[in-house]
Design an enzyme around this catalytic site. Structure first.
Site, PDB file in Angstrom:
ATOM      1  N   ASP A  66       0.854  -1.198   0.000  1.00  0.00           N
ATOM      2  CA  ASP A  66       0.000   0.000   0.000  1.00  0.00           C
ATOM      3  C   ASP A  66       0.892   1.251   0.000  1.00  0.00           C
ATOM      4  OD1 ASP A  66      -0.959  -0.899   3.403  1.00  0.00           O
ATOM      5  OD2 ASP A  66       0.995  -0.407   2.587  1.00  0.00           O
ATOM      6  N   ASN A 133      -8.733  -2.427  13.367  1.00  0.00           N
ATOM      7  CA  ASN A 133     -10.130  -2.573  12.894  1.00  0.00           C
ATOM      8  C   ASN A 133     -10.252  -3.714  11.896  1.00  0.00           C
ATOM      9  OD1 ASN A 133      -8.869  -1.580  10.667  1.00  0.00           O
ATOM     10  ND2 ASN A 133     -10.179   0.211  10.369  1.00  0.00           N
ATOM     11  N   HIS A 135      -8.329  -4.228   9.266  1.00  0.00           N
ATOM     12  CA  HIS A 135      -7.878  -3.970   7.886  1.00  0.00           C
ATOM     13  C   HIS A 135      -6.598  -4.727   7.604  1.00  0.00           C
ATOM     14  CE1 HIS A 135      -5.433  -0.181   9.162  1.00  0.00           C
ATOM     15  NE2 HIS A 135      -4.551  -1.068   8.722  1.00  0.00           N
ATOM     16  N   GLU A 140     -10.015  -1.371   4.292  1.00  0.00           N
ATOM     17  CA  GLU A 140     -10.717  -1.031   5.529  1.00  0.00           C
ATOM     18  C   GLU A 140     -12.025  -1.810   5.621  1.00  0.00           C
ATOM     19  OE1 GLU A 140      -8.356   2.475   7.081  1.00  0.00           O
ATOM     20  OE2 GLU A 140      -9.279   0.620   7.787  1.00  0.00           O
TER      21      GLU A 140
HETATM   22  C1  GLP Z   1      -1.051   0.228   8.507  1.00  0.00           C
HETATM   23  C2  GLP Z   1      -0.810  -0.563   7.216  1.00  0.00           C
HETATM   24  C3  GLP Z   1      -1.082  -2.011   7.397  1.00  0.00           C
HETATM   25  C4  GLP Z   1      -0.517  -2.442   8.745  1.00  0.00           C
HETATM   26  C5  GLP Z   1      -1.352  -1.839   9.826  1.00  0.00           C
HETATM   27  C6  GLP Z   1      -0.817  -2.192  11.219  1.00  0.00           C
HETATM   28  O1  GLP Z   1      -2.040   1.146   8.291  1.00  0.00           O
HETATM   29  N1  GLP Z   1      -1.576  -0.123   6.047  1.00  0.00           N
HETATM   30  O2  GLP Z   1      -0.431  -2.707   6.335  1.00  0.00           O
HETATM   31  O3  GLP Z   1      -0.581  -3.844   8.861  1.00  0.00           O
HETATM   32  O4  GLP Z   1      -1.506  -0.442   9.662  1.00  0.00           O
HETATM   33  O5  GLP Z   1       0.346  -1.452  11.495  1.00  0.00           O
HETATM   34  P1  GLP Z   1       1.250  -1.835  12.787  1.00  0.00           P
HETATM   35  O6  GLP Z   1       2.029  -3.042  12.399  1.00  0.00           O
HETATM   36  O7  GLP Z   1       2.114  -0.638  13.003  1.00  0.00           O
HETATM   37  O8  GLP Z   1       0.291  -2.117  13.937  1.00  0.00           O
END
Ligand code: GLP
Length: 239
Positions: A66, A133, A135, A140
Site C-alpha cells: 500500500d 479494525n 484492515h 478497511e
Molecule cells: C497500517 C498498514 C497495514 C498495517 C497496519 C498495522 O495502516 N496499512 O499494512 O498492517 O496499519 O500497522 P502496525 O504493524 O504498526 O500495527
C-alpha cells in the site's frame, strides 16, 4: 479453514521466523514475487533479514502492499510523514539487488500496478500486518473479498493509529487521508500469505478475524483470509 498459527515468545522471535520464511521462499524459488508490508509490526523481520548473509535477491520481484496519497494540492508529505516506498527502501529495499516495483509511481493507475503484481501467476508470498479494525493493507472495513487495487479513504481509527490523535488534530489538513491499497482480490491470489501480529492488543482482532464460528465478512477484511488455502499467522501471544 487451513490457517496455521505459530506463537513465538516475543516480537523479535516473530520477526526472525518471518525472515526465515522469506529466506526459504527465495532459496526455493529465486525469482519469487514478494509483497512487503509497512508499520511497526514487521520491523523485527526487516532487521532479521538485514542480518542474513548471502541471500540471493537478484531475480526476485518486490512489491508494495500500500502507499499514501498526497492530500489535494500538496506536492510533498509534511515533515515526519514517510512514504511507504521510503519506509521499504530504508528497512530493506535499498540494500538488496531485487527488481522493485514502486506503487508510489503508479498511484494514478492502481490496476496497472495490480497487473504487475499478478504477472507470472500472482505473488508467491504476501506478508501482512493487521489493523486494529481488521484492515489488511488498507482494505478497511467494508472491503469485499474481490476488491481491486484502488484508492481508498482511510478510516479515522487508522489515521489515529498511524499519526496519533494529537498530530492528527493539529495537522489533519496536510496529512494523507487517502491511500492506494493492493486489493483483497490480488492479496488472496497469493500462493502463500504470512500475517504478523504482535502485542496483546492485537489478540482480539486476530480472534475476531479467524474465529472458526464466524463467517468471513466485509466487517472484518482480515476474515477473508480464512478463504485462502495457505495462510500462516505468526504471533507473540496465544490466540
Ligand atoms: C497500517 C498498514 C497495514 C498495517 C497496519 C498495522 O495502516 N496499512 O499494512 O498492517 O496499519 O500497522 P502496525 O504493524 O504498526 O500495527
Amino acid at each position: 479453514m487451513s490457517v496455521q498459527f505459530i506463537n513465538t515468545i516475543d516480537r523479535n522471535a516473530v520477526g526472525l521466523r518471518a525472515a526465515w520464511m522469506v529466506q526459504a521462499q527465495l532459496n526455493s524459488k529465486p525469482d519469487s514475487s514478494i509483497v512487503f508490508p509497512t508499520g511497526n509490526t514487521p520491523l523485527p523481520m526487516y532487521e532479521a533479514l538485514g542480518r542474513i548473509r548471502n541471500l540471493d535477491w537478484s531475480r526476485s520481484r518486490l512489491f508494495q502492499l500500500d502507499e499514501y496519497c498526497q492530500p489535494e494540492g500538496m506536492d510533498a508529505f509534511p515533515p515526519g510523514v514517510e512514504t511507504f516506498a521510503g519506509f521499504l527502501d530504508r528497512v530493506l529495499w535499498s540494500r538488496v539487488d531485487a527488481q522493485k516495483f514502486y506503487l508510489k509511481d503508479m498511484l494514478d493507475d492502481p490496476m496497472q500496478y495490480e497487473g504487475l503484481v499478478r504477472a507470472n501467476r500472482g505473488p508467491d508470498l504476501t506478508i501482512l500486518g493487521i489493523g486494529m479494525n481488521g484492515h489488511i493493507a488498507f482494505n478497511e472495513p467494508g472491503s469485499p473479498s474481490d476488491s481491486p487495487t484502488r484508492r481508498v479513504d482511510l478510516a479515522e481509527e487508522t489515521l489515529v493509529h498511524n499519526f496519533g490523535e494529537e498530530r492528527l488534530n493539529r495537522d489533519r489538513a496536510v496529512l494523507p487521508r487517502q491511500a492506494v491499497t493492493l486489493g483483497l482480490s490480488a492479496i488472496l491470489a497469493s500462493r502463500r500469505i504470512l500475517l504478523l501480529a504482535t502485542g496483546s492488543r492485537k489478540r482480539g482482532i486476530i480472534r475476531k478475524a479467524f474465529g472458526q464460528h464466524i463467517a468471513p465478512s466485509v466487517a472484518c477484511p482480515a476474515s477473508w483470509l480464512k478463504m485462502h488455502p495457505y495462510v500462516t499467522v505468526l504471533t507473540d501471544f496465544s490466540v
